[in-house]
Design a protein around this motif. Structure first.
Motif, PDB file in Angstrom:
ATOM      1  N   ALA A  33      56.620 -32.959  63.463  1.00 13.58           N
ATOM      2  CA  ALA A  33      57.583 -32.086  64.133  1.00 13.58           C
ATOM      3  C   ALA A  33      58.803 -31.826  63.267  1.00 13.58           C
ATOM      4  CB  ALA A  33      58.009 -32.686  65.456  1.00 13.58           C
TER       5      ALA A  33
ATOM      6  N   ARG B 133      65.977 -35.625  63.697  1.00 11.17           N
ATOM      7  CA  ARG B 133      65.264 -34.816  62.698  1.00 11.17           C
ATOM      8  C   ARG B 133      66.155 -34.614  61.494  1.00 11.17           C
ATOM      9  NH1 ARG B 133      61.722 -30.578  66.340  1.00 11.17           N
ATOM     10  NH2 ARG B 133      60.884 -32.212  67.694  1.00 11.17           N
TER      11      ARG B 133
ATOM     12  N   GLU C 258      66.284 -32.566  59.344  1.00 11.25           N
ATOM     13  CA  GLU C 258      66.073 -31.239  58.773  1.00 11.25           C
ATOM     14  C   GLU C 258      67.406 -30.746  58.232  1.00 11.25           C
ATOM     15  OE1 GLU C 258      64.100 -29.169  61.838  1.00 11.25           O
ATOM     16  OE2 GLU C 258      65.530 -29.678  63.382  1.00 11.25           O
TER      17      GLU C 258
ATOM     18  N   ARG D 202      72.157 -24.089  65.999  1.00  7.28           N
ATOM     19  CA  ARG D 202      71.275 -24.625  67.045  1.00  7.28           C
ATOM     20  C   ARG D 202      70.428 -25.818  66.588  1.00  7.28           C
ATOM     21  NH1 ARG D 202      66.457 -21.749  67.307  1.00  7.28           N
ATOM     22  NH2 ARG D 202      66.111 -21.050  65.199  1.00  7.28           N
ATOM     23  N   HIS D 203      70.802 -26.414  65.464  1.00  9.46           N
ATOM     24  CA  HIS D 203      70.109 -27.619  65.011  1.00  9.46           C
ATOM     25  C   HIS D 203      71.089 -28.783  64.839  1.00  9.46           C
ATOM     26  CE1 HIS D 203      66.950 -24.725  63.766  1.00  9.46           C
ATOM     27  NE2 HIS D 203      66.140 -25.730  64.032  1.00  9.46           N
ATOM     28  N   LEU D 204      70.683 -29.930  65.342  1.00 11.89           N
ATOM     29  CA  LEU D 204      71.414 -31.167  65.130  1.00 11.89           C
ATOM     30  C   LEU D 204      70.452 -32.157  64.493  1.00 11.89           C
ATOM     31  CD1 LEU D 204      73.049 -31.436  68.663  1.00 11.89           C
ATOM     32  CD2 LEU D 204      74.338 -31.187  66.526  1.00 11.89           C
TER      33      LEU D 204
ATOM     34  N   PHE E 142      69.630 -35.197  68.487  1.00 16.18           N
ATOM     35  CA  PHE E 142      69.774 -34.425  69.718  1.00 16.18           C
ATOM     36  C   PHE E 142      68.961 -35.097  70.821  1.00 16.18           C
ATOM     37  CE2 PHE E 142      65.609 -32.188  69.901  1.00 16.18           C
ATOM     38  CZ  PHE E 142      65.139 -32.414  68.621  1.00 16.18           C
TER      39      PHE E 142
ATOM     40  N   MET F 124      66.191 -34.818  73.924  1.00 19.13           N
ATOM     41  CA  MET F 124      65.090 -33.958  74.339  1.00 19.13           C
ATOM     42  C   MET F 124      64.476 -34.474  75.640  1.00 19.13           C
ATOM     43  SD  MET F 124      62.155 -32.158  72.097  1.00 19.13           S
ATOM     44  CE  MET F 124      61.459 -33.558  71.258  1.00 19.13           C
TER      45      MET F 124
ATOM     46  N   GLU G 149      64.461 -20.353  70.468  1.00 20.90           N
ATOM     47  CA  GLU G 149      63.540 -21.299  71.103  1.00 20.90           C
ATOM     48  C   GLU G 149      64.297 -22.386  71.859  1.00 20.90           C
ATOM     49  OE1 GLU G 149      60.510 -23.181  68.603  1.00 20.90           O
ATOM     50  OE2 GLU G 149      60.480 -24.836  70.027  1.00 20.90           O
ATOM     51  N   ILE G 150      63.967 -22.517  73.136  1.00 22.06           N
ATOM     52  CA  ILE G 150      64.622 -23.559  73.937  1.00 22.06           C
ATOM     53  C   ILE G 150      63.581 -24.587  74.390  1.00 22.06           C
ATOM     54  CG2 ILE G 150      64.500 -22.207  76.091  1.00 22.06           C
ATOM     55  CD1 ILE G 150      67.351 -23.263  76.691  1.00 22.06           C
ATOM     56  N   VAL G 151      62.326 -24.128  74.521  1.00 20.11           N
ATOM     57  CA  VAL G 151      61.217 -25.012  74.902  1.00 20.11           C
ATOM     58  C   VAL G 151      60.049 -24.778  73.958  1.00 20.11           C
ATOM     59  CG1 VAL G 151      59.369 -25.307  76.614  1.00 20.11           C
ATOM     60  CG2 VAL G 151      61.743 -25.234  77.372  1.00 20.11           C
ATOM     61  N   GLY G 152      59.389 -25.871  73.574  1.00 23.34           N
ATOM     62  CA  GLY G 152      58.124 -25.757  72.858  1.00 23.34           C
ATOM     63  C   GLY G 152      57.122 -26.654  73.574  1.00 23.34           C
TER      64      GLY G 152
ATOM     65  N   GLY H  96      58.613 -29.780  75.444  1.00 26.03           N
ATOM     66  CA  GLY H  96      59.892 -30.396  75.079  1.00 26.03           C
ATOM     67  C   GLY H  96      60.997 -29.376  75.255  1.00 26.03           C
TER      68      GLY H  96
ATOM     69  N   GLY I 216      64.936 -28.838  74.461  1.00 22.05           N
ATOM     70  CA  GLY I 216      66.090 -29.355  73.727  1.00 22.05           C
ATOM     71  C   GLY I 216      67.297 -29.354  74.646  1.00 22.05           C
TER      72      GLY I 216
ATOM     73  N   ARG J 164      70.379 -27.365  73.564  1.00 23.70           N
ATOM     74  CA  ARG J 164      70.202 -25.907  73.627  1.00 23.70           C
ATOM     75  C   ARG J 164      70.326 -25.429  75.070  1.00 23.70           C
ATOM     76  NH1 ARG J 164      65.668 -24.528  68.980  1.00 23.70           N
ATOM     77  NH2 ARG J 164      66.716 -25.728  67.348  1.00 23.70           N
TER      78      ARG J 164
ATOM     79  N   ILE K 134      76.043 -25.432  68.632  1.00 21.80           N
ATOM     80  CA  ILE K 134      75.453 -26.625  69.249  1.00 21.80           C
ATOM     81  C   ILE K 134      76.337 -27.864  69.034  1.00 21.80           C
ATOM     82  CG2 ILE K 134      74.022 -27.341  67.270  1.00 21.80           C
ATOM     83  CD1 ILE K 134      71.724 -27.776  69.429  1.00 21.80           C
TER      84      ILE K 134
HETATM   85  P1  ATP Z   1      63.064 -24.833  65.868  1.00 24.09           P
HETATM   86  O1  ATP Z   1      61.985 -23.903  65.386  1.00 24.09           O
HETATM   87  O2  ATP Z   1      64.158 -24.145  66.613  1.00 24.09           O
HETATM   88  O3  ATP Z   1      63.551 -25.768  64.803  1.00 24.09           O
HETATM   89  P2  ATP Z   1      61.011 -26.644  66.699  1.00 24.09           P
HETATM   90  O4  ATP Z   1      59.828 -25.758  66.687  1.00 24.09           O
HETATM   91  O5  ATP Z   1      61.234 -27.553  65.554  1.00 24.09           O
HETATM   92  O6  ATP Z   1      62.351 -25.759  66.953  1.00 24.09           O
HETATM   93  P3  ATP Z   1      59.978 -28.446  68.726  1.00 24.09           P
HETATM   94  O7  ATP Z   1      59.479 -29.382  67.693  1.00 24.09           O
HETATM   95  O8  ATP Z   1      59.005 -27.674  69.523  1.00 24.09           O
HETATM   96  O9  ATP Z   1      61.052 -27.450  68.071  1.00 24.09           O
HETATM   97  O10 ATP Z   1      60.982 -29.246  69.703  1.00 24.09           O
HETATM   98  C1  ATP Z   1      61.108 -28.944  71.078  1.00 24.09           C
HETATM   99  C2  ATP Z   1      62.494 -28.439  71.411  1.00 24.09           C
HETATM  100  O11 ATP Z   1      63.510 -29.299  70.889  1.00 24.09           O
HETATM  101  C3  ATP Z   1      62.838 -27.094  70.815  1.00 24.09           C
HETATM  102  O12 ATP Z   1      62.344 -26.062  71.620  1.00 24.09           O
HETATM  103  C4  ATP Z   1      64.347 -27.110  70.816  1.00 24.09           C
HETATM  104  O13 ATP Z   1      64.858 -26.769  72.093  1.00 24.09           O
HETATM  105  C5  ATP Z   1      64.663 -28.552  70.544  1.00 24.09           C
HETATM  106  N1  ATP Z   1      65.002 -28.821  69.132  1.00 24.09           N
HETATM  107  C6  ATP Z   1      64.154 -28.901  68.083  1.00 24.09           C
HETATM  108  N2  ATP Z   1      64.787 -29.219  66.948  1.00 24.09           N
HETATM  109  C7  ATP Z   1      66.097 -29.357  67.282  1.00 24.09           C
HETATM  110  C8  ATP Z   1      67.272 -29.708  66.548  1.00 24.09           C
HETATM  111  N3  ATP Z   1      67.224 -29.981  65.253  1.00 24.09           N
HETATM  112  N4  ATP Z   1      68.452 -29.773  67.220  1.00 24.09           N
HETATM  113  C9  ATP Z   1      68.499 -29.509  68.549  1.00 24.09           C
HETATM  114  N5  ATP Z   1      67.435 -29.175  69.302  1.00 24.09           N
HETATM  115  C10 ATP Z   1      66.237 -29.099  68.690  1.00 24.09           C
END
Ligand code: ATP
Ligand code: MN
Length: 478
Positions: free
Chosen positions: A168, A229, A231, A237-239, A242, A244, A401-404, A447, A449, A452, A463
């Motif tokens: 992920a 993460r 990343e 919108r990334h931390l 965070f 979940m 993206e708010i939900v995956g 999931g 976030g 978000r 964020i």
């Molecule tokens: P994105 O493409 O936005 O990085 P993702 O595809 O990596 O998201 P998922 O792995 O599906 O996201 O995680 C489920 C949810 O967690 C996402 O829909 C998002 O709401 C939230 N999320 C993911 N990465 C982060 C982050 N670095 N900071 C805050 N929220 C996050």
């Protein structure tokens, strides 16, 4: 002594009858050496404390400065001033903590959000942040309430994990090996057998795999915990840390999954609207002010409250990935070459594509299903076409993206062959595969976030401003 204090929020809702009350809080302003606006964090509204002229010594009055903390005993009386029903006519005022007006960093003027981020220990004292964190609190509670009432089991999944199969995101390693001289194998690689857990471990990027184990026994579970993460994306919108929410349901397909996610999001919005109305109205005004700085075409068409009402009253749009690609290819935006990234079937939708679909095309939340298998995780259920999977992403205006989520692959052979294709070590994942060996069931989950979601409800653009202590690349202050 302290338990006799009445919270400002409750005082403001009390009928005045000259009754004696004790109120404590921090001074927001002190006007005319008489009127103290006192706030205790229970609401954005201050209680006015009247320090009648001639009643208190000058030495005391001088210490009533912005940021100072007070204990006030007095009578609750009807207020003559505008804007408040009641006020406290002070009998005694005790300074609990002084605040040097020269040095106090928050002045009664507007500070930028960036400035406040550096004063993280004080930003809770501002109208904006206290409102945001009260809403965050309400949403946390609503999450538990929603699932509890549906009979889901709140499951604590581990924070330290050894499974690196999920893919992920980049992981933070957890180790007690010495950095300068770690034990090595003959080939020079680090020997994690000597590490604390006897293997390489990391901070969790998702509780899903563990969640599946519980769901295929307890039926319906959810997790709500910190997620990490590493990343290196410096976005709004990334931390790196965070929170979940991950529900996982046995006897559930992609359709049920979408329905639950939609109901859940609406429930959270409604709960905040019902319980934090004043805070949301304050945040709506703040957002409208902030947007005045933007060029006309960048401003939202709806105010915050209207946007939330709109989401409550309109079903989310549901489209397939293939529809999404076609809409994008046929858009004028694409024809005028305004997208930075090219579009063709098979690409991972970029955030500019997601935002176009949600903000320009549909103007409401959109659920996209049926993504190409190649761009999604191994555990997602293969559709009959053999090239798309039963995945669903929910895209929200202003956020992306708010939900995956997805329906999970419950068929052992299909799952194993996907894992082999993706070079995931089957032996290490035996514990996971067991769920497909003994009484496998169709199941699904997603999931959300949390930050978000808080952004969506509060209208905060960054964020970093919806989590008390943000962790982002090169920043772990406080
Ligand atoms: P994105 O493409 O936005 O990085 P993702 O595809 O990596 O998201 P998922 O792995 O599906 O996201 O995680 C489920 C949810 O967690 C996402 O829909 C998002 O709401 C939230 N999320 C993911 N990465 C982060 C982050 N670095 N900071 C805050 N929220 C996050
Ligand atoms: Mn990501």
């Amino acid at each position: 002594m302290f338990n006799k204090r009445v919270k400002v929020k409750d005082l403001l809702a009390t009928e005045p009858a000259n009754q004696e009350v004790i109120v404590m809080g921090w001074v927001r302003t002190f006007r005319n050496n008489q009127f103290i606006a006192l706030n205790d964090g229970s609401t954005n509204n201050n209680i006015q404390v009247l320090a009648e002229l001639g009643t208190f010594e000058d030495a005391l009055l001088k210490r009533i400065t912005t940021g100072a903390s007070l204990k006030v005993t007095g009578e609750l009386i009807a207020s003559l001033g505008k804007g408040q029903k009641v006020e406290v006519k002070a009998k005694t005022i005790e300074i609990l903590g002084d605040s040097d007006a020269e040095k106090f960093p928050l002045q009664p003027k507007k500070h930028s959000l960036e400035f406040l981020r550096e004063k993280a220990h004080l930003r809770f004292r501002t109208y904006t942040f206290s409102a945001v964190f009260r809403v965050r609190n309400t949403l946390s509670f609503a999450i538990h309430k929603f699932f509890y009432e549906k009979g889901f089991v709140y499951l604590h999944t581990p924070i330290i994990t050894a499974s690196d199969a999920e893919g992920a995101g980049e992981m933070f390693r957890v180790s007690t090996l010495p950095f300068d001289n770690p034990p090595r194998n003959e080939d020079g690689s680090i020997n994690f057998k000597e590490d604390f857990f006897g293997k390489a471990t990391n901070l969790t990027v998702s509780g899903q795999l563990e969640g599946e184990l519980a769901a295929t026994a307890l039926g319906e579970i959810y997790t709500f915990g910190p997620t990490f993460r590493a990343e290196n994306s410096n976005t709004t919108r990334h931390l790196a840390e965070f929170w979940m929410i991950e529900p996982e349901m046995a006897f559930c397909d992609i359709e049920d999954n979408m329905n639950l996610a939609e109901e859940f999001i609406r429930y959270l919005i409604k709960y905040a609207m019902d319980n934090n109305r004043e805070d949301l109205e304050f945040l709506a005004t703040r957002l409208a002010e902030e947007e005045k700085q933007l060029p006309q075409d960048k401003r939202s068409e709806l105010g915050l409250i209207e946007k939330l009402d709109f989401v409550l009253n309109n079903a989310f749009e549901r489209i397939t990935y293939t529809d999404a690609i076609n809409i994008l290819l046929e858009s004028n935006h694409y024809k005028k070459k305004k997208f930075q990234y090219d579009i063709s079937w098979g690409i991972d939708l970029q955030s500019e594509h997601e935002r176009y679909l949600v903000e320009k095309h549909f103007k409401k939340p959109v659920i996209v299903t049926g993504y190409p298998a190649a761009i999604k995780a191994f555990y997602m259920r293969m559709n009959d076409d053999g090239k798309t999977v039963a995945a669903m992403d929910i895209l929200a205006p202003g956020i992306g993206e708010i939900v995956g989520g997805s329906q999970r692959e419950e068929r052992l052979e299909k799952l194993e062959s996907r894992m082999k294709e993706m070079h995931i070590p089957l032996a290490e994942m035996d514990w996971y595969l067991d769920t497909r060996r003994f009484g496998s069931v169709p199941h699904a989950g997603f999931g959300l976030g949390f930050e978000r979601m808080v952004q969506f409800v509060t209208g905060m653009t960054n964020i970093r401003d919806v989590i008390p202590f943000p962790r982002t690349p090169k920043n772990a202050e406080f």
